[in-house]
Design an enzyme around this catalytic site. Structure first.
Site, PDB file in Angstrom:
ATOM      1  N   SER A 106       0.871  -1.174   0.000  1.00 28.93           N
ATOM      2  CA  SER A 106       0.000   0.000   0.000  1.00 28.93           C
ATOM      3  C   SER A 106       0.913   1.230   0.000  1.00 28.93           C
ATOM      4  CB  SER A 106      -0.926  -0.001   1.223  1.00 28.93           C
ATOM      5  OG  SER A 106      -0.204   0.126   2.420  1.00 28.93           O
ATOM      6  N   HIS A 147      -3.228  -5.797   2.215  1.00 29.98           N
ATOM      7  CA  HIS A 147      -2.358  -6.869   2.727  1.00 29.98           C
ATOM      8  C   HIS A 147      -3.033  -8.233   2.791  1.00 29.98           C
ATOM      9  CE1 HIS A 147       0.265  -3.626   4.908  1.00 29.98           C
ATOM     10  NE2 HIS A 147       0.379  -3.603   3.606  1.00 29.98           N
ATOM     11  N   GLN A 196      -6.743  -1.437   7.103  1.00 28.52           N
ATOM     12  CA  GLN A 196      -5.588  -2.300   6.803  1.00 28.52           C
ATOM     13  C   GLN A 196      -4.984  -2.988   8.022  1.00 28.52           C
ATOM     14  OE1 GLN A 196      -2.483  -1.009   3.771  1.00 28.52           O
ATOM     15  NE2 GLN A 196      -1.257  -0.892   5.631  1.00 28.52           N
ATOM     16  N   GLU A 197      -4.900  -2.262   9.154  1.00 25.32           N
ATOM     17  CA  GLU A 197      -4.219  -2.854  10.316  1.00 25.32           C
ATOM     18  C   GLU A 197      -4.883  -2.457  11.622  1.00 25.32           C
ATOM     19  OE1 GLU A 197      -0.051  -1.626  10.066  1.00 25.32           O
ATOM     20  OE2 GLU A 197      -0.130  -1.924   7.902  1.00 25.32           O
ATOM     21  N   GLU A 232       1.694  -9.488   6.675  1.00 23.80           N
ATOM     22  CA  GLU A 232       2.558  -9.216   7.830  1.00 23.80           C
ATOM     23  C   GLU A 232       2.340 -10.202   8.973  1.00 23.80           C
ATOM     24  OE1 GLU A 232       1.924  -5.125   8.918  1.00 23.80           O
ATOM     25  OE2 GLU A 232       2.699  -4.382   7.017  1.00 23.80           O
ATOM     26  N   ASP A 286      -3.982   1.306  11.359  1.00 25.09           N
ATOM     27  CA  ASP A 286      -3.533   1.937  10.119  1.00 25.09           C
ATOM     28  C   ASP A 286      -4.701   1.797   9.151  1.00 25.09           C
ATOM     29  OD1 ASP A 286      -2.463   2.927   7.845  1.00 25.09           O
ATOM     30  OD2 ASP A 286      -0.841   1.460   7.653  1.00 25.09           O
ATOM     31  N   GLU A 330      -3.210   5.810  12.041  1.00 21.14           N
ATOM     32  CA  GLU A 330      -2.344   6.137  10.902  1.00 21.14           C
ATOM     33  C   GLU A 330      -3.165   6.291   9.627  1.00 21.14           C
ATOM     34  OE1 GLU A 330       0.865   3.278  10.582  1.00 21.14           O
ATOM     35  OE2 GLU A 330       0.924   3.515   8.397  1.00 21.14           O
ATOM     36  N   ASP A 336       1.580   8.476   7.122  1.00 19.71           N
ATOM     37  CA  ASP A 336       2.476   7.532   6.436  1.00 19.71           C
ATOM     38  C   ASP A 336       2.495   7.916   4.955  1.00 19.71           C
ATOM     39  OD1 ASP A 336       3.724   5.376   5.224  1.00 19.71           O
ATOM     40  OD2 ASP A 336       2.169   3.922   5.674  1.00 19.71           O
ATOM     41  N   LYS A 352       9.812   5.375   7.176  1.00 13.28           N
ATOM     42  CA  LYS A 352      10.208   4.179   6.426  1.00 13.28           C
ATOM     43  C   LYS A 352      11.386   4.554   5.530  1.00 13.28           C
ATOM     44  CE  LYS A 352       5.513   2.192   5.892  1.00 13.28           C
ATOM     45  NZ  LYS A 352       4.295   2.265   5.035  1.00 13.28           N
ATOM     46  N   SER A 406       9.146   2.297  10.984  1.00 17.25           N
ATOM     47  CA  SER A 406       8.278   1.224  10.484  1.00 17.25           C
ATOM     48  C   SER A 406       8.931   0.284   9.469  1.00 17.25           C
ATOM     49  CB  SER A 406       7.049   1.864   9.823  1.00 17.25           C
ATOM     50  OG  SER A 406       6.240   0.885   9.209  1.00 17.25           O
ATOM     51  N   HIS A 407       8.475  -0.956   9.531  1.00 16.82           N
ATOM     52  CA  HIS A 407       8.744  -1.964   8.506  1.00 16.82           C
ATOM     53  C   HIS A 407       7.857  -1.702   7.280  1.00 16.82           C
ATOM     54  CE1 HIS A 407       5.185  -4.759   9.901  1.00 16.82           C
ATOM     55  NE2 HIS A 407       4.827  -3.493   9.828  1.00 16.82           N
ATOM     56  N   ARG A 408       7.985  -2.543   6.266  1.00 21.28           N
ATOM     57  CA  ARG A 408       7.062  -2.571   5.133  1.00 21.28           C
ATOM     58  C   ARG A 408       6.344  -3.920   5.139  1.00 21.28           C
ATOM     59  NH1 ARG A 408       7.449   1.986   1.774  1.00 21.28           N
ATOM     60  NH2 ARG A 408       5.265   1.361   1.537  1.00 21.28           N
ATOM     61  N   SER A 409       5.296  -4.022   4.337  1.00 19.99           N
ATOM     62  CA  SER A 409       4.580  -5.308   4.307  1.00 19.99           C
ATOM     63  C   SER A 409       5.440  -6.411   3.679  1.00 19.99           C
ATOM     64  CB  SER A 409       3.246  -5.168   3.589  1.00 19.99           C
ATOM     65  OG  SER A 409       3.406  -4.536   2.344  1.00 19.99           O
ATOM     66  N   LYS A 418       6.884   0.167  14.451  1.00 15.72           N
ATOM     67  CA  LYS A 418       5.815  -0.690  13.907  1.00 15.72           C
ATOM     68  C   LYS A 418       6.482  -1.784  13.102  1.00 15.72           C
ATOM     69  CE  LYS A 418       2.854   0.305  10.385  1.00 15.72           C
ATOM     70  NZ  LYS A 418       1.629   0.586   9.606  1.00 15.72           N
TER      71      LYS A 418
HETATM   72  C1  LIG Z   1       3.538  -1.146   6.507  1.00 16.95           C
HETATM   73  C2  LIG Z   1       2.614  -0.669   5.680  1.00 16.95           C
HETATM   74  O1  LIG Z   1       2.291  -1.299   4.539  1.00 16.95           O
HETATM   75  P1  LIG Z   1       3.094  -1.185   3.167  1.00 16.95           P
HETATM   76  O2  LIG Z   1       4.500  -1.582   3.435  1.00 16.95           O
HETATM   77  O3  LIG Z   1       2.360  -2.135   2.266  1.00 16.95           O
HETATM   78  O4  LIG Z   1       2.993   0.247   2.718  1.00 16.95           O
HETATM   79  C3  LIG Z   1       1.879   0.578   5.967  1.00 16.95           C
HETATM   80  O5  LIG Z   1       1.031   0.990   5.178  1.00 16.95           O
HETATM   81  O6  LIG Z   1       2.138   1.206   6.983  1.00 16.95           O
HETATM   82 MG   LIG Z   2       0.594   2.762   6.600  1.00 16.26          MG
END
Ligand SMILES: C=C(OP(=O)(O)O)C(=O)O
Ligand SMILES: [Mg+2]
Length: 399
Positions: A42, A146, A154-155, A196, A232, A273, A300, A325, A352-355, A376
């Site tokens: 995303s 996701h 999404q989360e 994730e 999120d 988020e 984000d 990120k 933050s990580h990514r998906s 995150k």
């Molecule tokens: C971690 C996320 O997803 P993506 O890496 O798919 O953007 C997010 O949207 O915060």
């Molecule tokens: Mg996000």
């Protein structure tokens, strides 16, 4: 000592089974650093450009590697990242790819840390870094981009804000994930997992709120400290033709603001988020005005770790926190610039990580180095636990 003597780039697998870029950086004195680029699903419209890994590697080998090897010192992160920018020559790393750039940038930092004999968080944060550890936000239930046929939001993220230590917070999030699984079982709902590792049940958002609420209160009671939860929304993904498209109908931007403000009240959300579209600073500002003193409103896709987009947000009062990120902007220096701008203006930072992820643990070190309030990085699944377990080790090492 930290002069870069070689850079190797290769394709490796990410957690979705897609290829991604991994970089090895070696220094003349034998320092070694390895890092891999993550990948989003995303993604924000204004992110730096991720190229197909083969192309990113070929272009970085042609343009970036010759500028770095035998010339730049890995210990001088600004010089490394400046050389990457100069080699690329675009605003958004569309020539060498933000995936090649961020992998080289992070690998250089690790090589420098290796030469110094310091852990990465110490090299990045220095002797005067703060003493705090980030609260891990753990993805427990999710859908959106996701996972198919799951929630619109999404989360749904556990936020163990009362945890006395990083490791207790990490284990609490895993317990919340387990409790949500139990509650789904009790309700007779079968669920797979999303990208994730969060549960991806075929339930409405309303039911997911009930399950999350129940899961955090069960675990909170068991562990004896406060666990809240957050979201999120990834609202840009649902925004179409001027409205937010939910499975059960659409909401206008004003209705979306009202809906999110009600959710903050009803569930005492710790974190929200991307509740609104990435181009709607005004709506972000309105929501922040309404509930920004009760919760974190985080950008984000809105900010994409970009100082100029963040400055626009600061000027307009849009959001009160930023998701960070490194691959959204392409280098560690640009990432730290965004963190510093946020901190100077009272915005909380969430690393933050990514998906799509790898075993790379750079973000755990970055979060500790920069004294971030939150990180995150998922809850379960190996590429997520890699970061969480590293946080536990860092906390042990840092005392
Ligand atoms: C971690 C996320 O997803 P993506 O890496 O798919 O953007 C997010 O949207 O915060
Ligand atoms: Mg996000």
């Amino acid at each position: 000592m930290t002069q870069i003597s070689s850079i190797s780039l290769r394709r490796v697998l990410d957690s979705r089974g897609n290829p991604t870029v991994e970089a090895d950086v070696l220094t003349e004195s034998g320092g070694f650093g390895r890092a891999a680029a993550p990948s989003g699903a995303s993604t924000g419209e204004y992110e730096a450009i991720e190229l197909p890994p083969k192309e990113a590697i070929a272009n970085a080998r042609e343009h970036a590697v010759p500028r770095l090897v035998d010339t730049v010192y890995a210990g001088d992160q600004r010089a490394v990242d400046g050389a990457l920018r100069a080699a690329d020559g675009t605003e958004n790393f569309s020539e060498i790819g933000a995936n090649s750039a961020v992998a080289i940038s992070m690998a250089a930092a690790k090589a420098a840390a290796d030469v110094l004999g310091a852990p990465l968080y110490q090299h990045l944060g220095g002797a005067f870094r703060g003493e705090n550890f980030p609260v891990p936000l753990g993805n427990v239930i999710g859908g959106g981009e996701h996972a198919k046929d799951a929630t619109d939001i999404q989360e749904f993220l556990a936020a163990p804000v009362g945890a006395p230590s990083v490791s207790e917070a990490v284990f609490a999030n895993a317990k919340v994930h387990g409790a949500a699984g139990d509650i789904l079982d009790e309700r007779g709902i079968g669920a797979g997992k999303g990208d994730e590792g969060a549960w991806a049940p075929p339930v409405s958002d309303a039911e997911a709120f009930e399950i999350m609420d129940e899961a955090v209160s069960r675990v909170s009671e068991e562990v004896g400290f406060e666990i809240k939860f957050g979201l999120d929304v990834a609202a840009s993904e649902m925004y179409d033709e001027g409205a937010y498209q939910y499975s059960d109908g659409e909401k206008s931007p004003d209705e979306q603001i009202e809906y999110i403000a009600e959710l903050v009240e009803e569930y005492d959300l710790a974190y929200v988020e991307d509740p609104l579209d990435e181009n709607d600073y005004e709506a972000f500002a309105e929501l922040t005005e309404q509930v920004g003193d009760q919760t974190l409103i985080c950008g984000d896709d809105l900010f994409v770790t970009n100082v100029s987009r963040l400055q626009d947000g600061i000027d307009q009062g849009a959001a009160n926190s930023i998701l960070i990120k490194p691959n959204q902007i392409g280098s560690l220096s640009d990432t730290v610039d965004a963190i510093e701008l946020a901190v100077r203006n009272g915005y909380e930072t969430i690393i933050s990580h990514r998906s799509g992820e790898t075993e790379d643990t750079t973000i755990a070190h970055l979060a500790v180095a920069t004294d971030a309030g939150f990180i995150k990085t998922g809850t379960v699944a190996g590429e997520r636990t890699a970061k969480l377990n590293e946080l536990i080790r860092i906390a042990e090492d840092a005392v």
